[in-house]
Enzyme design. Structure first.
Site, PDB file in Angstrom:
ATOM      1  N   ALA A  81       0.825  -1.218   0.000  1.00 46.85           N
ATOM      2  CA  ALA A  81       0.000   0.000   0.000  1.00 46.85           C
ATOM      3  C   ALA A  81       0.858   1.266   0.000  1.00 46.85           C
ATOM      4  O   ALA A  81       0.345   2.355   0.230  1.00 46.85           O
ATOM      5  CB  ALA A  81      -0.940  -0.008   1.202  1.00 46.85           C
ATOM      6  N   GLY A  84       1.002   3.425  -5.855  1.00 42.03           N
ATOM      7  CA  GLY A  84       0.101   2.952  -6.901  1.00 42.03           C
ATOM      8  C   GLY A  84      -1.295   2.593  -6.426  1.00 42.03           C
ATOM      9  O   GLY A  84      -1.921   3.307  -5.633  1.00 42.03           O
ATOM     10  N   GLY A  86      -2.403   0.173  -4.459  1.00 42.28           N
ATOM     11  CA  GLY A  86      -2.572  -0.126  -3.032  1.00 42.28           C
ATOM     12  C   GLY A  86      -2.758   1.140  -2.217  1.00 42.28           C
ATOM     13  O   GLY A  86      -3.636   1.215  -1.340  1.00 42.28           O
ATOM     14  N   SER A 213      -4.694  -9.860 -13.538  1.00 44.52           N
ATOM     15  CA  SER A 213      -4.483  -8.878 -14.616  1.00 44.52           C
ATOM     16  C   SER A 213      -4.846  -9.441 -15.973  1.00 44.52           C
ATOM     17  O   SER A 213      -4.791 -10.645 -16.209  1.00 44.52           O
ATOM     18  CB  SER A 213      -3.040  -8.408 -14.668  1.00 44.52           C
ATOM     19  OG  SER A 213      -2.921  -7.449 -15.709  1.00 44.52           O
ATOM     20  N   TYR A 262       6.311 -12.466 -14.499  1.00 49.30           N
ATOM     21  CA  TYR A 262       5.249 -11.638 -13.893  1.00 49.30           C
ATOM     22  C   TYR A 262       3.876 -12.122 -14.349  1.00 49.30           C
ATOM     23  O   TYR A 262       2.965 -12.312 -13.531  1.00 49.30           O
ATOM     24  CB  TYR A 262       5.442 -10.166 -14.273  1.00 49.30           C
ATOM     25  CG  TYR A 262       4.252  -9.296 -13.907  1.00 49.30           C
ATOM     26  CD1 TYR A 262       4.158  -8.687 -12.662  1.00 49.30           C
ATOM     27  CD2 TYR A 262       3.208  -9.093 -14.814  1.00 49.30           C
ATOM     28  CE1 TYR A 262       3.057  -7.906 -12.315  1.00 49.30           C
ATOM     29  CE2 TYR A 262       2.103  -8.316 -14.486  1.00 49.30           C
ATOM     30  CZ  TYR A 262       2.027  -7.721 -13.231  1.00 49.30           C
ATOM     31  OH  TYR A 262       0.936  -6.945 -12.918  1.00 49.30           O
TER      32      TYR A 262
END
Ligand code: NDP
Ligand code: PMR
Length: 387
Positions: A81, A84, A86, A213, A262
């Site tokens: 957090a 971005g 978060g 994503s 990723y």
């Protein structure tokens, strides 16, 4: 004295031998605004443990004088957090006054500074140390959180790293390839351990959210940009993702590809959410969900990309693909998945259309393969020491 109690509660936060970090602990208002005034050590513990007063009252409802019940403030843990998505979600949730946000971050000073710079009110959040690249740190975080006395009503597995230009793997403290180690394995252990805390919560809608994503879904145009995500038969994961004596890639490929690692980790995130749903939703009533928040092209996720990419990516997404979303907007979307009473359905992968209306999106065949999800679960349990 105050500092000693704090240290006992947050050993990992204080283990970084930098004076700067220690002073950050002392200055952080969310932590010590009460303890600085407190005379008794027990109050100091309470200051850390229950920074937002409503959290102290157990039970889903607090009786008011008129006999009506009001919902107590929820507690949500958000990993990563400090920037971005978060950070934006932490701010959006804290601002409602309905949520106390535990910012679970690897860089305590960065998180504390970011929260202040974002204008989050002291007392609306607590920063706690969590480095997902170390399974010991994950266990330590869970311990610290439990000792704080706060209930857990929602957990958001948001943190991630993306190493698009890396041609050589790097490794977590436990020796696993970093992208999958942080994005999947660290979160897998965290979520597995904190499921017990969610089960204990009396909050009406408890949720476990894992970021997915579009780029992990090969049923989309974005998911077909090379290198494409793909876990194969998971032989690299089964071999421990070590690199030296085997492959650092989940599919067992010989050469390392940071961008693919990723995207693979995002498939793992989406499969894990569904496996949680299959195993625990009926029994516990907990909502398990994943989401694609839109393309937040300005975040720190792209910090390791080449400068030209960082320059062109935001306008490309804004004007060409039209998939761009601001950090603030994405934060609102994630906040919806955490707290909106209409998003209680479990096992869903949420997305948003251009008018920012949420809808249940379709996952790719691989990202919704139950057999692969089960195998991934079993292997991950072994790697994080749960089996
Ligand atoms: P950011 O880089 O801004 O945020 C990532 C966060 O993860 C940072 O707070 C970072 O900490 C933290 N983090 C990294 N490594 C660790 C670690 N070892 N332990 C603990 N925390 C760690 O990226 P975004 O906000 O863009 O990404 C957030 C999530 O959204 C990710 O899961 C990503 O996959 C997902 N997502 C993002 C999209 C986008 O377009 N940006 C699109 C789709 C999904 P620090 O500040 O210390 O570096
Ligand atoms: Mg993509 C059609 C729409 C679309 C969307 C919504 C995204 C999202 N991307 C799209 C298309 C394309 N991208 C096209 C046509 C190209 C080729 C020019 C392209 C390229 C591209 C690159 C090189 N895109 C990227 C990269 C990255 O390095 C980013 C990435 O894969 O990170 C893992 C990325 C992304 N594109 C997105 C989104 C959301 C990302 C990054 C975030 C993520 O998946 O977490």
């Amino acid at each position: 004295m105050a500092l000693q109690v704090q240290a006992a509660l947050l050993p990992s936060a204080l283990s970084v031998p930098k004076k700067g970090n220690l002073s950050a602990v002392v200055k952080e208002p969310g932590f010590l605004s009460v303890s600085q005034k407190a005379k008794k050590p027990s109050l100091v513990v309470r200051a850390v443990a229950t920074p937002a007063a409503p959290v102290a009252s157990p039970g889903a409802g607090t009786s008011k004088a008129d006999g009506k019940k009001t919902l107590r403030q929820g507690v949500v843990v958000i990993t990563g957090a400090s920037s971005g998505l978060g950070l934006a979600a932490a701010k959006a949730l804290a601002e409602t006054g309905k949520w106390h946000v535990v910012m679970a971050c690897r860089d305590f000073l960065k998180a504390a500074t970011a929260a202040k710079a974002a204008g989050m009110a002291a007392g609306s959040y607590t920063v706690m140390h969590l480095d997902l690249a170390s399974l010991d740190s994950v266990r330590q975080f869970v311990d610290n959180f439990r000792r704080s006395g706060m209930p857990l009503d929602a957990l958001v597995c948001n943190a991630a790293i993306y190493r698009p230009t890396a041609r050589q793997p790097t490794f977590t403290a436990d020796g696993y390839e970093m992208s999958v180690g942080v994005n999947h394995l660290g979160h897998f252990l965290l979520a597995r351990l904190m499921l017990d805390d969610l089960k204990k919560s009396d909050y009406p809608s408890r949720r476990l959210i894992i970021l997915g994503s579009i780029t992990g879904n090969t049923n989309t145009l974005a998911g077909n940009v090379p290198p494409k995500a793909g876990l194969g038969d998971l032989r690299g994961l089964a071999g421990g993702l070590r690199g030296q004596n085997g492959s650092a890639m989940i599919d067992g490929a010989e050469s390392f590809d940071g961008a693919k690692a990723y995207k693979d980790s995002k498939i793992c995130n989406m499969l894990t959410m569904q496996e949680f749903h299959r195993r625990f939703h009926e029994e516990t009533g907990i909502t398990f969900a994943s989401l694609y928040p839109g393309c937040i092209a300005t975040t720190g996720l792209f910090r390791e990309h080449i400068p030209l990419f960082r320059l062109l990516f935001p306008p490309f997404q804004r004007f060409v693909t039209k998939g761009f979303v601001s950090e603030a907007e994405s934060g609102k979307r994630l906040a919806q998945v955490v707290g909106d009473p209409s998003l209680t359905k479990s096992g869903v992968y949420w997305s948003w259309n251009k008018d920012s209306a949420s809808f249940e999106n379709q996952l790719s065949q691989e990202a919704s393969d139950p057999e692969k999800a089960r195998k991934l679960w079993d292997l991950s349990e072994k790697l994080v020491g749960l089996a």
